[in-house]
Design a protein around this motif. Sequence first.
Motif, mmCIF file in Angstrom:
data_model
loop_
_atom_site.group_PDB
_atom_site.id
_atom_site.type_symbol
_atom_site.label_atom_id
_atom_site.label_comp_id
_atom_site.label_asym_id
_atom_site.label_seq_id
_atom_site.Cartn_x
_atom_site.Cartn_y
_atom_site.Cartn_z
ATOM 1 N N LEU A 118 -7.207 1.605 -8.396
ATOM 2 C CA LEU A 118 -7.455 2.857 -9.111
ATOM 3 C C LEU A 118 -7.314 4.029 -8.154
ATOM 4 C CD1 LEU A 118 -10.696 1.748 -11.012
ATOM 5 C CD2 LEU A 118 -8.319 1.428 -11.720
ATOM 6 N N ARG A 119 -6.701 5.110 -8.607
ATOM 7 C CA ARG A 119 -6.510 6.289 -7.759
ATOM 8 C C ARG A 119 -7.460 7.400 -8.186
ATOM 9 N NH1 ARG A 119 -0.666 8.549 -9.981
ATOM 10 N NH2 ARG A 119 -1.084 8.213 -12.199
ATOM 11 N N HIS A 120 -7.671 8.363 -7.268
ATOM 12 C CA HIS A 120 -8.489 9.509 -7.628
ATOM 13 C C HIS A 120 -7.802 10.832 -7.305
ATOM 14 C CE1 HIS A 120 -9.632 9.191 -3.332
ATOM 15 N NE2 HIS A 120 -9.822 10.477 -3.405
ATOM 16 N N GLU A 121 -6.546 10.788 -6.850
ATOM 17 C CA GLU A 121 -5.831 12.040 -6.592
ATOM 18 C C GLU A 121 -4.358 11.855 -6.890
ATOM 19 O OE1 GLU A 121 -4.594 12.031 -1.900
ATOM 20 O OE2 GLU A 121 -6.590 12.758 -2.403
ATOM 21 N N ASN A 122 -3.668 12.971 -7.119
ATOM 22 C CA ASN A 122 -2.221 12.962 -7.315
ATOM 23 C C ASN A 122 -1.508 13.007 -5.965
ATOM 24 O OD1 ASN A 122 -1.916 12.882 -10.199
ATOM 25 N ND2 ASN A 122 -2.717 14.975 -10.269
ATOM 26 N N THR A 123 -0.223 12.747 -6.000
ATOM 27 C CA THR A 123 0.561 12.724 -4.767
ATOM 28 C C THR A 123 1.701 13.737 -4.847
ATOM 29 O OG1 THR A 123 1.866 10.916 -5.724
ATOM 30 C CG2 THR A 123 0.076 10.316 -4.232
ATOM 31 N N LEU A 124 2.294 13.997 -3.684
ATOM 32 C CA LEU A 124 3.451 14.884 -3.598
ATOM 33 C C LEU A 124 4.711 14.019 -3.508
ATOM 34 C CD1 LEU A 124 2.010 17.396 -0.985
ATOM 35 C CD2 LEU A 124 2.160 17.699 -3.461
ATOM 36 N N PRO A 125 5.670 14.202 -4.412
ATOM 37 C CA PRO A 125 6.864 13.342 -4.421
ATOM 38 C C PRO A 125 7.579 13.261 -3.085
ATOM 39 C CG PRO A 125 6.769 14.654 -6.416
ATOM 40 C CD PRO A 125 5.672 15.162 -5.526
ATOM 41 N N ALA A 126 7.681 14.377 -2.363
ATOM 42 C CA ALA A 126 8.407 14.369 -1.094
ATOM 43 C C ALA A 126 7.742 13.429 -0.094
ATOM 44 C CB ALA A 126 8.493 15.784 -0.522
ATOM 45 N N SER A 127 6.430 13.426 -0.042
ATOM 46 C CA SER A 127 5.719 12.556 0.898
ATOM 47 C C SER A 127 5.841 11.091 0.482
ATOM 48 C CB SER A 127 4.246 12.962 0.982
ATOM 49 O OG SER A 127 4.113 14.257 1.531
ATOM 50 N N VAL A 128 5.818 10.819 -0.815
ATOM 51 C CA VAL A 128 6.009 9.443 -1.289
ATOM 52 C C VAL A 128 7.400 8.950 -0.908
ATOM 53 C CG1 VAL A 128 6.198 7.967 -3.323
ATOM 54 C CG2 VAL A 128 4.348 9.649 -3.168
ATOM 55 N N ASN A 129 8.414 9.775 -1.131
ATOM 56 C CA ASN A 129 9.789 9.378 -0.805
ATOM 57 C C ASN A 129 9.949 9.105 0.682
ATOM 58 O OD1 ASN A 129 10.414 9.715 -3.487
ATOM 59 N ND2 ASN A 129 11.274 11.770 -3.229
ATOM 60 N N ASP A 130 9.289 9.895 1.503
ATOM 61 C CA ASP A 130 9.340 9.700 2.958
ATOM 62 C C ASP A 130 8.792 8.336 3.338
ATOM 63 O OD1 ASP A 130 9.359 10.780 5.858
ATOM 64 O OD2 ASP A 130 7.280 10.172 5.555
ATOM 65 N N ARG A 131 7.647 7.973 2.766
ATOM 66 C CA ARG A 131 7.031 6.669 3.072
ATOM 67 C C ARG A 131 7.864 5.523 2.493
ATOM 68 N NH1 ARG A 131 4.626 6.949 7.403
ATOM 69 N NH2 ARG A 131 6.000 8.746 7.565
ATOM 70 N N ALA A 132 8.412 5.705 1.301
ATOM 71 C CA ALA A 132 9.221 4.654 0.676
ATOM 72 C C ALA A 132 10.493 4.392 1.477
ATOM 73 C CB ALA A 132 9.563 5.039 -0.763
ATOM 74 N N GLU A 133 11.137 5.446 1.970
ATOM 75 C CA GLU A 133 12.349 5.298 2.771
ATOM 76 C C GLU A 133 12.047 4.556 4.065
ATOM 77 O OE1 GLU A 133 16.175 5.743 4.555
ATOM 78 O OE2 GLU A 133 15.435 5.640 2.485
ATOM 79 N N LEU A 134 10.953 4.903 4.720
ATOM 80 C CA LEU A 134 10.583 4.229 5.961
ATOM 81 C C LEU A 134 10.312 2.749 5.711
ATOM 82 C CD1 LEU A 134 9.940 4.579 8.989
ATOM 83 C CD2 LEU A 134 7.584 5.111 8.338
ATOM 84 N N LEU A 135 9.628 2.439 4.626
ATOM 85 C CA LEU A 135 9.328 1.046 4.306
ATOM 86 C C LEU A 135 10.589 0.277 3.937
ATOM 87 C CD1 LEU A 135 7.047 -1.034 3.932
ATOM 88 C CD2 LEU A 135 6.858 -0.273 1.559
ATOM 89 N N ALA A 136 11.471 0.904 3.180
ATOM 90 C CA ALA A 136 12.696 0.226 2.767
ATOM 91 C C ALA A 136 13.575 -0.122 3.965
ATOM 92 C CB ALA A 136 13.468 1.107 1.787
ATOM 93 N N ARG A 137 13.628 0.747 4.955
ATOM 94 C CA ARG A 137 14.485 0.511 6.117
ATOM 95 C C ARG A 137 13.880 -0.515 7.080
ATOM 96 N NH1 ARG A 137 18.003 4.843 7.086
ATOM 97 N NH2 ARG A 137 18.787 3.698 8.899
ATOM 98 N N THR A 138 12.579 -0.444 7.288
ATOM 99 C CA THR A 138 11.960 -1.288 8.318
ATOM 100 C C THR A 138 11.309 -2.545 7.760
ATOM 101 O OG1 THR A 138 9.823 -0.152 8.161
ATOM 102 C CG2 THR A 138 11.449 0.756 9.708
ATOM 103 N N GLU A 139 10.924 -2.544 6.477
ATOM 104 C CA GLU A 139 10.138 -3.634 5.872
ATOM 105 C C GLU A 139 8.908 -3.948 6.736
ATOM 106 O OE1 GLU A 139 13.057 -6.374 3.351
ATOM 107 O OE2 GLU A 139 13.510 -6.453 5.486
ATOM 108 N N PHE A 140 8.310 -2.906 7.238
ATOM 109 C CA PHE A 140 7.217 -3.015 8.205
ATOM 110 C C PHE A 140 6.178 -1.963 7.851
ATOM 111 C CE2 PHE A 140 5.723 -3.353 12.743
ATOM 112 C CZ PHE A 140 5.724 -4.735 12.842
ATOM 113 N N GLN A 141 4.931 -2.386 7.720
ATOM 114 C CA GLN A 141 3.851 -1.467 7.366
ATOM 115 C C GLN A 141 3.055 -1.141 8.630
ATOM 116 O OE1 GLN A 141 2.391 -2.104 3.124
ATOM 117 N NE2 GLN A 141 2.840 -4.196 3.727
ATOM 118 N N THR A 142 3.005 0.146 8.958
ATOM 119 C CA THR A 142 2.483 0.559 10.261
ATOM 120 C C THR A 142 1.019 0.971 10.230
ATOM 121 O OG1 THR A 142 3.252 2.824 9.862
ATOM 122 C CG2 THR A 142 4.759 1.320 11.009
ATOM 123 N N SER A 143 0.452 1.186 9.054
ATOM 124 C CA SER A 143 -0.967 1.534 8.975
ATOM 125 C C SER A 143 -1.480 1.171 7.599
ATOM 126 C CB SER A 143 -1.199 3.020 9.261
ATOM 127 O OG SER A 143 -0.474 3.820 8.364
#
Length: 442
Positions: A118-143
């Motif tokens: 369950l979430r309690h806040e909204n997100t900013l699309p640009a920040s989500v895309n940044d995290r998704a791109e990093l995950l897609a390229r590395t398949e590695f979760q850093t935190s």
Amino acid sequence: MAEIQPLRGWRYNPELGSRIAELVSPLFDVVSPKQRAALYQNPLNSIHLSVPLGDDPAGAALTRLREWQSRGILRQDELPGIYAYYQYFRLPGSAQAYCRKGFMCHIRAYDWAENVVLRHENTLPASVNDRAELLARTEFQTSATHGLYRDDAFELEQYLDEAMRTPLYETEEDYQGARDVLAVIQDARIIRRFQQVLADREVILADGHHRYEGSLAYRRARQQAAPDATGREPWNYHLMYLTNAAADDLRILPTHRLLLELPGNLSDEEFLCRLTPYFTVLPRPEATDLPEFIAGKLWAFGLYLNGQAYKIRLRPEVHQQLDWETTPEVKALDLTVLHFFVLEKALGIAGPEAQRSWPGVTYARNFAECLLRVDNGEARAALIVNEVRMNEVEAVCHSGAVMPPKSTFFYPKTIGGFLFSSIADEEADNHFTAYYQHHAPR
């Protein structure tokens, strides 16, 4: 409800682990430019994976990751485990010692509509895309993101305490003054008990909404590309740090509002005049007393304007004018009252979306900073608020709504660099995964 899985964590090798304090880093959304500049000077600091630099940051992170893996800078644990993570800290201005107890594991990346995470806040699309791109390229979760489950019996803490007798890593003091300790549980019987306890729980996402939504975006992309997927592939999971919402050591700090401008170039007197239909406005002789003067009072705020302090408190009879389309749980919040009656009614910034994009408001956690920025002319006014309570967070999440922006600041923040997690396809090729997934709830 929540399916969790152990993981074969990636960690700095033992030699580097002995000086882990040099390698950890703040989370990507709280690290300051000054901190970043200092951390980037260390070529082995974890910030190079979590907040990479360059024209192709995700590509740079992947190149560095492969180098660190090939050189043995990062090594993967042989056995899967659940990683106990304790943070010892004190609150600013207090001598009381706290210890927040939790653990890191994989959790299925549930869509919001499944009502498990369950979430309690909204997100900013640009920040989500940044995290998704990093995950897609590395398949590695850093935190790990920070999730909350509630267990009033405190069953799992006994296992975490036992693991902490033989820690893997320990910092003397991180950037925020906390002491961080990591340990691991690899006993299959105990891990299964963790799975059973969480299977009866929902999880509230406390911190890391952008990283979690990045995982959701990546999972959806993989599902579309592989419609025959079983749902057990590694990319279905997300690295999360889970703490017990029933614990006394779960602290939420207030985030104050700074008005950088007053729309229409309002004078101080005009601003106060616009507040009076909604608030009682009481001048105070000392601005430094504002937090104590509003503490524990419903719909009460401190106002610091041109060197003068005020306590403002909503007139109870006007609360019914709050007509935003949201739940009663959200309408009852101090911050909703503040945003509706100050930003919308007094200043004319109408509606949550307009307020989210309005450049005239910013946020600060440090009370002294608020006073200083008004005194030196960086801001016209400071609005001082009380902290959100844990029961309010839970009530809002279960109502299906979200809070105003920057409502919660869970303290202390977790650090990056203690533990990394791979969700690459090859992580599925071991019998440990099949064993734990077989016993996990669906």
